[in-house]
Design a protein around this motif. Structure first.
Motif, PDB file in Angstrom:
ATOM      1  N   ILE A 174      -4.484 -12.302  -2.083  1.00  0.00           N
ATOM      2  CA  ILE A 174      -3.330 -12.720  -1.285  1.00  0.00           C
ATOM      3  C   ILE A 174      -3.068 -11.715  -0.175  1.00  0.00           C
ATOM      4  CG2 ILE A 174      -0.832 -13.098  -1.338  1.00  0.00           C
ATOM      5  CD1 ILE A 174      -1.193 -14.130  -4.224  1.00  0.00           C
ATOM      6  N   GLN A 175      -3.120 -10.445  -0.511  1.00  0.00           N
ATOM      7  CA  GLN A 175      -2.867  -9.395   0.471  1.00  0.00           C
ATOM      8  C   GLN A 175      -3.845  -9.464   1.629  1.00  0.00           C
ATOM      9  OE1 GLN A 175      -1.608  -5.484  -1.089  1.00  0.00           O
ATOM     10  NE2 GLN A 175      -3.295  -4.632   0.113  1.00  0.00           N
ATOM     11  N   GLN A 176      -5.097  -9.775   1.342  1.00  0.00           N
ATOM     12  CA  GLN A 176      -6.110  -9.879   2.392  1.00  0.00           C
ATOM     13  C   GLN A 176      -5.806 -11.016   3.360  1.00  0.00           C
ATOM     14  OE1 GLN A 176      -9.757 -10.236   0.165  1.00  0.00           O
ATOM     15  NE2 GLN A 176      -9.904  -8.042  -0.219  1.00  0.00           N
ATOM     16  N   HIS A 177      -5.138 -12.055   2.881  1.00  0.00           N
ATOM     17  CA  HIS A 177      -4.772 -13.173   3.748  1.00  0.00           C
ATOM     18  C   HIS A 177      -3.526 -12.881   4.586  1.00  0.00           C
ATOM     19  CE1 HIS A 177      -7.564 -15.590   1.324  1.00  0.00           C
ATOM     20  NE2 HIS A 177      -7.483 -16.497   2.275  1.00  0.00           N
ATOM     21  N   LEU A 178      -2.682 -11.995   4.106  1.00  0.00           N
ATOM     22  CA  LEU A 178      -1.397 -11.773   4.764  1.00  0.00           C
ATOM     23  C   LEU A 178      -1.375 -10.557   5.679  1.00  0.00           C
ATOM     24  CD1 LEU A 178       1.168 -12.473   1.886  1.00  0.00           C
ATOM     25  CD2 LEU A 178       0.127 -14.081   3.474  1.00  0.00           C
ATOM     26  N   TYR A 179      -2.325  -9.633   5.485  1.00  0.00           N
ATOM     27  CA  TYR A 179      -2.298  -8.384   6.236  1.00  0.00           C
ATOM     28  C   TYR A 179      -3.662  -8.077   6.845  1.00  0.00           C
ATOM     29  CZ  TYR A 179       2.158  -7.556   3.896  1.00  0.00           C
ATOM     30  OH  TYR A 179       3.450  -7.675   3.439  1.00  0.00           O
ATOM     31  N   GLU A 183      -3.750  -2.143   8.001  1.00  0.00           N
ATOM     32  CA  GLU A 183      -2.300  -2.054   7.865  1.00  0.00           C
ATOM     33  C   GLU A 183      -1.915  -1.319   6.583  1.00  0.00           C
ATOM     34  OE1 GLU A 183       0.407  -5.343   9.125  1.00  0.00           O
ATOM     35  OE2 GLU A 183      -1.445  -6.492   9.094  1.00  0.00           O
ATOM     36  N   ASP A 184      -0.873  -0.518   6.675  1.00  0.00           N
ATOM     37  CA  ASP A 184      -0.308   0.118   5.496  1.00  0.00           C
ATOM     38  C   ASP A 184       0.558  -0.912   4.772  1.00  0.00           C
ATOM     39  OD1 ASP A 184      -1.448   2.610   6.035  1.00  0.00           O
ATOM     40  OD2 ASP A 184       0.196   3.159   7.383  1.00  0.00           O
ATOM     41  N   VAL A 185       0.178  -1.216   3.541  1.00  0.00           N
ATOM     42  CA  VAL A 185       0.862  -2.268   2.790  1.00  0.00           C
ATOM     43  C   VAL A 185       1.443  -1.668   1.516  1.00  0.00           C
ATOM     44  CG1 VAL A 185       0.637  -4.538   1.725  1.00  0.00           C
ATOM     45  CG2 VAL A 185      -0.816  -3.933   3.677  1.00  0.00           C
ATOM     46  N   ALA A 186       2.726  -1.887   1.297  1.00  0.00           N
ATOM     47  CA  ALA A 186       3.374  -1.398   0.078  1.00  0.00           C
ATOM     48  C   ALA A 186       2.754  -2.059  -1.149  1.00  0.00           C
ATOM     49  CB  ALA A 186       4.876  -1.677   0.128  1.00  0.00           C
ATOM     50  N   SER A 187       2.695  -1.336  -2.240  1.00  0.00           N
ATOM     51  CA  SER A 187       2.041  -1.840  -3.445  1.00  0.00           C
ATOM     52  C   SER A 187       2.712  -3.095  -3.993  1.00  0.00           C
ATOM     53  CB  SER A 187       2.016  -0.756  -4.523  1.00  0.00           C
ATOM     54  OG  SER A 187       3.335  -0.346  -4.853  1.00  0.00           O
ATOM     55  N   ASN A 188       4.005  -3.251  -3.711  1.00  0.00           N
ATOM     56  CA  ASN A 188       4.735  -4.421  -4.221  1.00  0.00           C
ATOM     57  C   ASN A 188       4.986  -5.475  -3.150  1.00  0.00           C
ATOM     58  OD1 ASN A 188       6.598  -2.991  -2.710  1.00  0.00           O
ATOM     59  ND2 ASN A 188       8.321  -3.484  -4.075  1.00  0.00           N
ATOM     60  N   ALA A 189       4.267  -5.412  -2.026  1.00  0.00           N
ATOM     61  CA  ALA A 189       4.536  -6.319  -0.904  1.00  0.00           C
ATOM     62  C   ALA A 189       4.391  -7.782  -1.307  1.00  0.00           C
ATOM     63  CB  ALA A 189       3.609  -6.000   0.269  1.00  0.00           C
ATOM     64  N   VAL A 190       3.316  -8.120  -2.003  1.00  0.00           N
ATOM     65  CA  VAL A 190       3.098  -9.508  -2.408  1.00  0.00           C
ATOM     66  C   VAL A 190       4.202  -9.966  -3.356  1.00  0.00           C
ATOM     67  CG1 VAL A 190       1.563 -11.072  -3.672  1.00  0.00           C
ATOM     68  CG2 VAL A 190       0.610  -9.428  -2.042  1.00  0.00           C
ATOM     69  N   ASP A 191       4.587  -9.101  -4.283  1.00  0.00           N
ATOM     70  CA  ASP A 191       5.651  -9.455  -5.227  1.00  0.00           C
ATOM     71  C   ASP A 191       6.967  -9.736  -4.496  1.00  0.00           C
ATOM     72  OD1 ASP A 191       3.923  -8.875  -7.483  1.00  0.00           O
ATOM     73  OD2 ASP A 191       4.232  -6.774  -7.019  1.00  0.00           O
ATOM     74  N   VAL A 192       7.232  -8.970  -3.458  1.00  0.00           N
ATOM     75  CA  VAL A 192       8.454  -9.183  -2.676  1.00  0.00           C
ATOM     76  C   VAL A 192       8.425 -10.550  -1.996  1.00  0.00           C
ATOM     77  CG1 VAL A 192       9.771  -8.400  -0.668  1.00  0.00           C
ATOM     78  CG2 VAL A 192       8.917  -6.736  -2.326  1.00  0.00           C
TER      79      VAL A 192
END
Length: 229
Positions: A174-179, A183-192
């Protein structure tokens, strides 16, 4: 929605990345034509922002090769070559739009939105599941007939999960599709993002699959739709 930026000017490339990421676009940046072709061939690119004067493979040749492979990924040329002949050549070989440098960031955003709407309307039909309706062309979501205001990444996540129709996706996928790549991505970004979708739509929209990630729960959404809005 992933944007591939192909620009060899470091300062300009950095500026464009910052501007687009502020609008919550996922941006990947490469600096030569050969790397651009490799990234496009790997798939997952929704739109290409392409300079013409590139090392290794010129931008015009990049367009030719992409179209020769029957790819319909939208290509927006960003170039200081502003003669009518240059614009005509870029469009004739397969670019969808052409924006001369220097350009206004607001105009760049508007042209990107227009190309993404056009591409979504051509390639993807609306997604419906009970009370939930997502229109990729208009970038709109409704729940029980009521419009819901989602951020760009929330919309992209919902679309991704709905397209999978219940297939669980891991957080990394999911993270690969959104960012973008860097990019610096918070560990809980997807959960948020998942929390926000549940809050704005319905708690049943996204199901947690323990040990894997998340999935769209079509049956639960249908049951939720039986409850009056």
């Amino acid at each position: 929605m992933r944007i591939l930026l192909v620009e060899d000017d470091v300062s300009l490339g950095q500026g464009i990345c910052i501007a687009l990421r502020r609008e919550a676009f996922a941006v990947d940046w490469v600096r030569d034509g050969a790397s651009a072709l490799a990234a496009i061939n790997d798939g997952g690119v929704d739109l290409v922002l392409l300079d013409l004067g590139l090392p290794r493979v010129d931008g015009i040749e990049v367009i030719r090769q992409v179209r020769a492979q029957d790819s319909d990924v939208p290509i927006l040329v960003l170039s200081a070559r502003e003669r009518a002949a240059d614009r005509t050549l870029g469009l004739d070989v397969g670019a969808d739009d052409y924006l001369g440098k220097p350009f206004d960031t607001a105009e760049l955003h508007a042209r990107i939105r227009a190309l993404l709407r056009r591409s979504a309307g051509r390639a993807k039909p609306a997604l419906d599941s009970g009370p939930l309706h997502l229109d990729p062309a208009r970038l709109t979501v409704t729940w029980q007939g009521r419009g819901v205001d989602l951020t760009r990444r929330e919309f992209a996540l919902l679309r991704l999960l709905m397209e999978q129709r219940g297939r669980p996706l891991g957080r990394e996928t999911i993270q690969q599709h959104l960012y973008g790549w860097n990019e610096d991505v918070a560990s809980n970004a997807v959960d948020v993002h998942v929390h926000q979708l549940r809050r704005k739509l319905h708690p049943s929209v996204v199901r947690t699959v323990h040990g894997i990630g998340y999935a769209f729960d079509q049956d639960a959404v249908a049951r939720a739709g039986e409850t009056p809005a």
